[in-house]
Design a protein around this motif. Structure first.
Motif, PDB file in Angstrom:
ATOM      1  N   CYS A  12      31.726  46.356  38.909  1.00  0.00           N
ATOM      2  CA  CYS A  12      32.452  45.411  39.562  1.00  0.00           C
ATOM      3  C   CYS A  12      32.755  44.224  38.190  1.00  0.00           C
ATOM      4  O   CYS A  12      31.682  43.866  37.693  1.00  0.00           O
ATOM      5  CB  CYS A  12      31.835  44.727  40.662  1.00  0.00           C
ATOM      6  SG  CYS A  12      33.074  43.119  41.183  1.00  0.00           S
ATOM      7  N   ARG A  14      34.665  41.652  38.568  1.00  0.00           N
ATOM      8  CA  ARG A  14      35.139  40.520  39.158  1.00  0.00           C
ATOM      9  C   ARG A  14      36.517  40.168  39.050  1.00  0.00           C
ATOM     10  O   ARG A  14      36.949  39.003  38.883  1.00  0.00           O
ATOM     11  CB  ARG A  14      34.264  39.275  38.704  1.00  0.00           C
ATOM     12  CG  ARG A  14      32.646  39.607  38.582  1.00  0.00           C
ATOM     13  CD  ARG A  14      32.035  39.845  39.948  1.00  0.00           C
ATOM     14  NE  ARG A  14      30.494  39.374  39.846  1.00  0.00           N
ATOM     15  CZ  ARG A  14      29.780  40.530  39.735  1.00  0.00           C
ATOM     16  NH1 ARG A  14      30.149  41.848  39.690  1.00  0.00           N
ATOM     17  NH2 ARG A  14      28.330  40.335  39.835  1.00  0.00           N
ATOM     18  N   CYS A  15      37.421  41.212  38.926  1.00  0.00           N
ATOM     19  CA  CYS A  15      38.751  41.054  38.790  1.00  0.00           C
ATOM     20  C   CYS A  15      39.445  40.270  39.838  1.00  0.00           C
ATOM     21  O   CYS A  15      40.748  39.667  39.924  1.00  0.00           O
ATOM     22  CB  CYS A  15      39.581  42.410  38.196  1.00  0.00           C
ATOM     23  SG  CYS A  15      39.617  43.331  39.704  1.00  0.00           S
ATOM     24  N   GLY A  16      38.926  40.535  41.152  1.00  0.00           N
ATOM     25  CA  GLY A  16      39.604  39.810  42.170  1.00  0.00           C
ATOM     26  C   GLY A  16      40.724  40.846  42.907  1.00  0.00           C
ATOM     27  O   GLY A  16      41.386  40.439  43.930  1.00  0.00           O
ATOM     28  N   CYS A  18      40.369  42.885  44.829  1.00  0.00           N
ATOM     29  CA  CYS A  18      40.205  43.219  46.028  1.00  0.00           C
ATOM     30  C   CYS A  18      40.784  42.216  47.166  1.00  0.00           C
ATOM     31  O   CYS A  18      41.172  42.496  48.445  1.00  0.00           O
ATOM     32  CB  CYS A  18      38.696  43.619  46.588  1.00  0.00           C
ATOM     33  SG  CYS A  18      37.639  42.497  45.379  1.00  0.00           S
ATOM     34  N   GLU A  31      36.089  33.819  49.979  1.00  0.00           N
ATOM     35  CA  GLU A  31      35.877  34.483  48.788  1.00  0.00           C
ATOM     36  C   GLU A  31      34.478  35.321  49.404  1.00  0.00           C
ATOM     37  O   GLU A  31      34.252  36.479  49.020  1.00  0.00           O
ATOM     38  CB  GLU A  31      35.448  33.746  47.772  1.00  0.00           C
ATOM     39  CG  GLU A  31      35.034  34.557  46.563  1.00  0.00           C
ATOM     40  CD  GLU A  31      35.940  35.612  46.094  1.00  0.00           C
ATOM     41  OE1 GLU A  31      37.177  35.503  46.201  1.00  0.00           O
ATOM     42  OE2 GLU A  31      35.297  36.293  45.240  1.00  0.00           O
ATOM     43  N   ARG A  36      34.496  41.373  46.087  1.00  0.00           N
ATOM     44  CA  ARG A  36      33.995  40.415  44.773  1.00  0.00           C
ATOM     45  C   ARG A  36      33.002  39.545  45.187  1.00  0.00           C
ATOM     46  O   ARG A  36      31.947  39.473  44.796  1.00  0.00           O
ATOM     47  CB  ARG A  36      35.320  39.929  44.184  1.00  0.00           C
ATOM     48  CG  ARG A  36      34.698  39.037  42.866  1.00  0.00           C
ATOM     49  CD  ARG A  36      35.897  38.368  42.167  1.00  0.00           C
ATOM     50  NE  ARG A  36      36.504  37.537  42.937  1.00  0.00           N
ATOM     51  CZ  ARG A  36      37.536  36.737  42.233  1.00  0.00           C
ATOM     52  NH1 ARG A  36      37.995  37.123  41.156  1.00  0.00           N
ATOM     53  NH2 ARG A  36      38.298  35.966  43.149  1.00  0.00           N
ATOM     54  N   GLU A  40      28.760  39.648  44.060  1.00  0.00           N
ATOM     55  CA  GLU A  40      28.145  38.638  43.513  1.00  0.00           C
ATOM     56  C   GLU A  40      26.995  38.018  44.044  1.00  0.00           C
ATOM     57  O   GLU A  40      25.932  37.770  43.602  1.00  0.00           O
ATOM     58  CB  GLU A  40      29.346  37.361  43.292  1.00  0.00           C
ATOM     59  CG  GLU A  40      29.041  36.266  42.486  1.00  0.00           C
ATOM     60  CD  GLU A  40      28.744  36.206  40.842  1.00  0.00           C
ATOM     61  OE1 GLU A  40      29.310  37.326  40.617  1.00  0.00           O
ATOM     62  OE2 GLU A  40      28.083  35.463  40.583  1.00  0.00           O
ATOM     63  N   CYS A  69      39.263  47.904  50.048  1.00  0.00           N
ATOM     64  CA  CYS A  69      38.750  47.375  48.864  1.00  0.00           C
ATOM     65  C   CYS A  69      38.389  48.674  47.669  1.00  0.00           C
ATOM     66  O   CYS A  69      38.752  48.754  46.924  1.00  0.00           O
ATOM     67  CB  CYS A  69      37.621  46.267  48.841  1.00  0.00           C
ATOM     68  SG  CYS A  69      36.270  46.843  49.769  1.00  0.00           S
ATOM     69  N   CYS A  73      40.187  49.546  44.515  1.00  0.00           N
ATOM     70  CA  CYS A  73      39.459  48.927  43.241  1.00  0.00           C
ATOM     71  C   CYS A  73      39.635  49.655  42.025  1.00  0.00           C
ATOM     72  O   CYS A  73      39.467  51.068  42.166  1.00  0.00           O
ATOM     73  CB  CYS A  73      37.999  48.958  43.877  1.00  0.00           C
ATOM     74  SG  CYS A  73      36.971  48.445  42.276  1.00  0.00           S
TER      75      CYS A  73
END
Ligand code: SF4
Ligand code: SF4
Length: 411
Positions: A12, A14-16, A18, A31, A36, A40, A69, A73
């Motif tokens: 991952c 963490r590009c967001g 999803c 969030e 994501r 995290e 997601c 992804c």
């Protein structure tokens, strides 16, 4: 947790991306509920910065496991699988909530108890007790939105489907022999779907056997109770291995996806051999039987809802649509805008997170209505319950039906 799942943490970026595909993020904007956020949080748990606690358990229980997601992804993060494995770890660490523990370990494993529960629900609805309970508003005083959850239940059949049909349903000169895995909802709540499956198969010279069987295990697996899920899966593999058949068919998308995961989740040789035989009923009718229909014109517009557990399997998107097209001119198929968006049913998510599941289904109801269809078809009995409930609440005249019901209707 197995390394093959933990790899998702490293993948991952963490590009967001999803966020745009997660129905829970659309409904809440939160969030922690999106892939994501969960990745995290899990990263912090793995590195020891966080310990499992009630709040984290609530966050990881808040996921539809819809796989939207993962499908979108760019880095191939399978967040839905990761969430399931977290739930498994949570159950090992903290045990199951008491209600789930009782349902999974003292009800799902026993067909006799499930049948008895079906009869009790039938009596509850038929003897006027339901009316009394609703008028008295006593459920409003109960926790967990019980008053609203109670309204999810459609009319329950007095006898389960498998109690009303024989083990062997013979035909003259059979083309094929199949075993039918009915799933719990068809068996206890929607026997008309099971009767449609039988009718369509027998009309196409298919001999059907209905072996002794158990819940596929999806509610238990999805809640992290792999011990109960494996117990049920192994019982199903054992029972279905006893009968030589060409295929195993099911009308339930969730049951299909659980069977497809048996080789990964069960330590049982038999699963490897049986699973290649299992097929969704729509795909079986289109790809194996290639059924021909010659329906009379009814002029009813029908749209289609993709169950999350079916749409990513082979033929899972195309076969139901192909069947619906073959129903013309009785039913005219029209695509809706949000066909492949999760309806929020997600196994038992609509029971455990009732209000949120209703937020998730709201755009779907709008999309169904915008399509102009008088019917919405689908291929998962749980989705059908959720859709009918949401449509009723919205005072919509549209009804949700299984594709195979429509096929049986024109035969
Ligand atoms: S899960 Fe995939 S889409 Fe979401 S933040 Fe990570 S890499 Fe991006
Ligand atoms: S599986 Fe569905 S609900 Fe869960 S994080 Fe992914 S997109 Fe959201």
């Amino acid at each position: 947790m197995d390394e093959k799942y933990l790899d998702n943490l490293k993948k991952c970026s963490r590009c967001g991306g999803c966020q745009a595909h997660c129905p829970l993020f659309s409904a809440t904007g939160r969030e922690p509920y999106v892939a994501r956020g969960k990745v995290e949080l899990l990263d912090h748990v793995r590195s020891g910065n966080l310990q499992w606690n009630d709040k984290l358990a609530e966050i990881f229980s808040t996921c539809l496991l819809c796989g939207s997601c993962a499908e979108n992804c760019p880095n191939g993060v399978q967040a839905d699988r990761l969430v399931m494995m977290c739930r498994k770890e949570l159950v090992a660490d903290r045990g199951l909530p008491i209600i789930k523990k009782n349902i999974f370990q003292h009800l799902l494993k026993y067909n006799g108890r499930l049948n008895a529960m079906g009869i009790l629900l039938y009596l509850y609805q038929k003897t006027g007790v339901q009316k009394l309970v609703r008028t008295s508003k006593v459920l409003e005083l109960m926790p967990m939105d019980l008053a609203r959850i109670e309204t999810l239940l459609p009319p329950v059949a007095g006898r389960s489907f498998r109690k009303t049909v024989p083990f062997l349903n013979p035909v003259d000169h059979p083309r094929l022999r199949v075993a039918y895995f009915t799933g719990c909802v068809t068996n206890l709540i929607s026997p008309h779907v099971g009767l449609s499956v039988l009718r369509v198969l027998q009309a196409n010279q298919v001999e059907v056997v209905i072996p002794e069987q158990y819940c596929c295990g999806v509610p238990a697996f999805a809640s992290g109770d792999f011990a109960t899920g494996s117990f049920l899966g192994q019982a199903n593999v054992r029972e279905f291995s006893r009968y030589p058949v060409d295929y195993i068919v099911t009308d339930c998308a969730s049951c299909l996806s659980t069977w497809l995961a048996y080789p990964e989740w069960l330590e049982s040789q038999g699963a490897d051999q049986l699973v290649p035989k299992i097929m969704d009923i729509n795909r079986f009718l289109v790809e194996v039987l290639d059924i021909k229909l010659n329906p009379q014109e009814l002029g009813i517009k029908v749209t289609y809802h993709d169950p999350c557990h079916l749409k990513r399997t082979t033929g899972g998107k195309s076969a139901p649509r192909e069947l619906l097209k073959r129903l013309s001119p009785a039913y005219e198929f029209v695509e809706m805008g949000l066909a492949d968006r999760c309806c929020g049913s997600a196994g038992s998510f609509n029971l455990s997170h009732y209000r949120l599941s209703q937020k998730v289904v709201a755009p779907k109801v709008k999309s169904i209505e915008e399509s102009g269809a008088g019917l919405v078809a689908s291929a998962c009995p749980s989705c059908l319950m959720q859709l009918n409930h949401a449509l009723r609440n919205n005072e919509s005249p549209v009804q949700a039906k299984h594709v195979v019901e429509l096929v049986a209707n024109v035969m």
